[in-house]
Enzyme design. Sequence first.
Site, PDB file in Angstrom:
ATOM      1  N   LYS A  93       0.843  -1.200   0.000  1.00 57.76           N
ATOM      2  CA  LYS A  93       0.000   0.000   0.000  1.00 57.76           C
ATOM      3  C   LYS A  93       0.882   1.255   0.000  1.00 57.76           C
ATOM      4  O   LYS A  93       1.900   1.306   0.700  1.00 57.76           O
ATOM      5  CB  LYS A  93      -0.906  -0.031   1.239  1.00 57.76           C
ATOM      6  CG  LYS A  93      -1.966   1.062   1.278  1.00 57.76           C
ATOM      7  CD  LYS A  93      -2.853   0.889   2.512  1.00 57.76           C
ATOM      8  CE  LYS A  93      -3.941   1.947   2.615  1.00 57.76           C
ATOM      9  NZ  LYS A  93      -4.748   1.799   3.849  1.00 57.76           N
ATOM     10  N   SER A  95      -9.768   2.229   2.998  1.00 51.74           N
ATOM     11  CA  SER A  95      -8.912   2.965   2.088  1.00 51.74           C
ATOM     12  C   SER A  95      -8.012   2.059   1.249  1.00 51.74           C
ATOM     13  O   SER A  95      -7.504   2.474   0.209  1.00 51.74           O
ATOM     14  CB  SER A  95      -8.047   3.941   2.877  1.00 51.74           C
ATOM     15  OG  SER A  95      -7.182   3.235   3.747  1.00 51.74           O
ATOM     16  N   SER A 143      -9.698  -0.368   7.099  1.00 54.14           N
ATOM     17  CA  SER A 143      -9.173  -0.269   5.729  1.00 54.14           C
ATOM     18  C   SER A 143      -8.494  -1.513   5.175  1.00 54.14           C
ATOM     19  O   SER A 143      -8.152  -1.551   3.996  1.00 54.14           O
ATOM     20  CB  SER A 143      -8.193   0.887   5.630  1.00 54.14           C
ATOM     21  OG  SER A 143      -8.911   2.084   5.574  1.00 54.14           O
TER      22      SER A 143
END
Length: 514
Positions: A87, A162, A186
């Site tokens: 990420k 997210s 997330s």
Amino acid sequence: MSDTTQTTRRTAGDLAAALAAGETTSVALTQAHLDRIAAVDGSADAGVHAFLHVDAEGALAAAVASDERRAAGAPLHALDGVPVAVKDVLTTTGLPTTCGSKILEGWIPPYDATVVRRLKDAGLPILGKTNMDEFAMGSSTEHSAYGPTRNPWDLERIPGGSGGGSAAAVAAFEAPLALGTDTGGSIRQPGAVTGTVGVKPTYGGVSRYGLVAMANSLDQVGPVTRTVLDAALLHELIGGHDPLDSTSVDQPVPGLVEAARQGATGDLTGLRVGVITELQGEGYQAGVLARFHESLELLTAAGAEVVEVSCPSFVHALATYYLVMPCEASSNLAKFDAMRYGMRVLPEGVDAPSAEQVMRATRDAGFGDEVKRRIILGTYALSSGYYDAYYGTAQRVRTLISRDFEAAFGQVDVLVSPTAPTTAFKLGEKLDDPLAMYLNDLATIPANLAGVPGISLPSGLADEDGLPAGFQVLAPAMADDRLYRVGAALEAALHDRWGGPLLDKVPALEGVAR
Ligand code: GLN
């Protein structure tokens, strides 16, 4: 099925075994994943768009090094040579780290996050950096400054957020493993809506050094995978004490792979499972609840005792989170001041702008609406006169939520709920309604507020839309191994129920990007 497709469909554990048996090379399987990315990932306009940066050169160089080590009889780790995606909120030397924000466009960090260092030290080639809502604020990846990621199950739908990029990359077979971060859900909510497995470890169980903080007291790094065993393998690799993170717990990681293997035998005799009264019913989609109840029956059939447990303060978790998180975020994001990292915008029509004018112009241009909304909320809630009424009260409610967990774990070994109230919604559907967006994290937020670990695994497809639903398991702090035992047992039962892994049903997507 082409060779590439076959390779990319395999689990990380399976790929590691194939490497160990000399059946393939890290270069071959890294290349297969890069080919898959080229075929399906596309761009902000079309395709899955899970990646913000793909590092083909770096990944292949790491793969070559891995193959050389193996040829010399010295692999570094069980996952040596198995590629991974990261990420874009985790710092990586030599690779951009944007946090999905314009304000960090082009920033190349001078250091690796500890978790990234551990991946590199274990020999895992890093395929690239995955898309996310700006500074991890969102539940759909639509708040990324670089355009949304799309859900591989239906490209018109959100992949969660997210960390939608990491979840979509794994669900679309672009990466066998990925790292996410979870401040309020997330990792787990994207897991639920993409049919992947996501784990938020115990707070302090995995280093946060090099994780660009949204809310330090809530953030955790964790694995995103297709199977529970793969998550255990990755979690064990990244977990454990780190002197560079003052909140890191100085205790050995419990045997997670061992727990997953034990769970996979399907026997949960003696395990007490508590269904959280407050996290079901109103507001949850019928098909999500149907899959949830079916999973409870499977747990019972595996020998577990399922009871209902009330956690009355959980109804205040969302409100509490949306005070604590913006307060911490407003303070964390103060460092993006146009002086230290990334973008610098000079105000128009000002001859000799002051530092303050440059900061204002830069933050105005560099931050998106959701980030500004939360900075304003947090600054307001922390201002003198309001601090005790808002932040102070939220912290007290947070204590009540922790006490609910303590009381519940006095009665049961694990707690369960649906992970997210609905399946993946359509892109754009909730973009203009922040409250509707926030409600997606209703069930995931309590774990972050209390620091306890949680896993989401796919519980099947909802009848009304054929999209994946998620099942969440929560355990006491430092008992992450329970997540893997229960998760693996349920996963095995669900494979029987659905005739194999749910992701076998994901559309092939070949050529979508072109
Ligand atoms: N969706 C939640 C939020 O918008 C959680 C985000 C996260 O876990 N990073 O804050």
